[in-house]
Structures are given as structure tokens and as C-alpha cells.
Design a protein around this motif. Structure first.
Motif, short mmCIF file in Angstrom:
data_model
loop_
_atom_site.label_atom_id
_atom_site.label_comp_id
_atom_site.label_asym_id
_atom_site.label_seq_id
_atom_site.Cartn_x
_atom_site.Cartn_y
_atom_site.Cartn_z
N GLU A 30 -3.68 -5.61 0.21
CA GLU A 30 -3.67 -4.39 1.02
C GLU A 30 -4.58 -4.50 2.25
O GLU A 30 -4.38 -3.78 3.22
N THR A 42 -3.49 4.48 -8.27
CA THR A 42 -4.67 3.92 -7.63
C THR A 42 -4.50 2.40 -7.62
O THR A 42 -3.65 1.85 -8.30
N GLN A 43 -5.35 1.74 -6.85
CA GLN A 43 -5.33 0.28 -6.84
C GLN A 43 -5.59 -0.26 -8.25
O GLN A 43 -4.94 -1.21 -8.68
N ARG A 85 2.75 1.57 -3.38
CA ARG A 85 1.82 1.93 -4.46
C ARG A 85 1.47 3.42 -4.38
O ARG A 85 1.49 4.12 -5.39
N LYS A 86 1.22 3.90 -3.18
CA LYS A 86 0.88 5.31 -3.01
C LYS A 86 2.07 6.21 -3.34
O LYS A 86 1.90 7.30 -3.88
N GLN A 87 3.28 5.75 -3.03
CA GLN A 87 4.48 6.52 -3.39
C GLN A 87 4.60 6.67 -4.90
O GLN A 87 5.11 7.67 -5.38
N LYS A 100 0.83 -1.21 0.00
CA LYS A 100 0.00 0.00 0.00
C LYS A 100 0.87 1.26 0.00
O LYS A 100 0.63 2.20 -0.77
N THR A 101 1.87 1.27 0.86
CA THR A 101 2.76 2.44 0.95
C THR A 101 3.51 2.67 -0.36
O THR A 101 3.55 3.79 -0.87
N GLY A 120 2.06 7.03 -6.71
CA GLY A 120 0.93 7.86 -7.10
C GLY A 120 -0.10 7.11 -7.92
O GLY A 120 -0.77 7.71 -8.77
#
Length: 71
Positions: free
Chosen positions: A37, A18-19, A12-14, A9-10, A16
Motif C-alpha cells: 500500500e 483494516t490492514q 481492502r477499504k471497500q 488499498k481501495t 471494510g
């Protein structure tokens, strides 16, 4: 599995993403990303490895004495 959930999750967000975007790029179904996740425990390990290779990682057995994450 919570360590894997947090890691994916971290990271993937780094990136930028979306799932949905990440699932497409990783070549897995959106449900796979969601299950990872959410920390689900009944995951297909080959799918988890497929996702982890996006970050240059794989699942592998390690000794408990060498694992600093074991509490």
C-alpha cells in the motif's frame, strides 16, 4: 507499483477491513500489506500475487502498447 498500491488499498477499504485484518485473511504478514500500500518497489512478487488473488487478480507481463496505464 503505484497502481497496485492504489488497487489493493481501495479494494481492502471497500471490504471494510483494516490492514491487520486483511493481512490475516490473505495469509501474509502485516508488513507485506503495508509495503504494497505504500508503493514500495522491492517486494516479493509471490507475496504480491498472494494478496492480489484475494481479489481474483495476479501480476502478469503485458505489452506496453497494450497497457493503457503507461504514460
Amino acid at each position: 507499483m503505484n497502481h497496485i498500491a492504489e488497487f489493493v488499498k481501495t479494494r481492502r477499504k471497500q471490504l471494510g477491513m483494516t490492514q491487520e485484518e486483511f493481512a490475516e485473511k490473505a495469509g501474509v504478514a502485516l508488513t507485506v500489506i503495508r509495503k504494497i500500500e505504500q508503493g514500495k518497489e522491492n517486494l516479493n512478487l509471490s507475496k504480491v500475487n498472494h494478496v492480489l488473488t484475494m481479489f481474483g487478480h495476479i501480476l502478469a507481463p503485458i505489452s506496453e502498447k497494450d497497457n493503457k496505464l503507461v504514460k
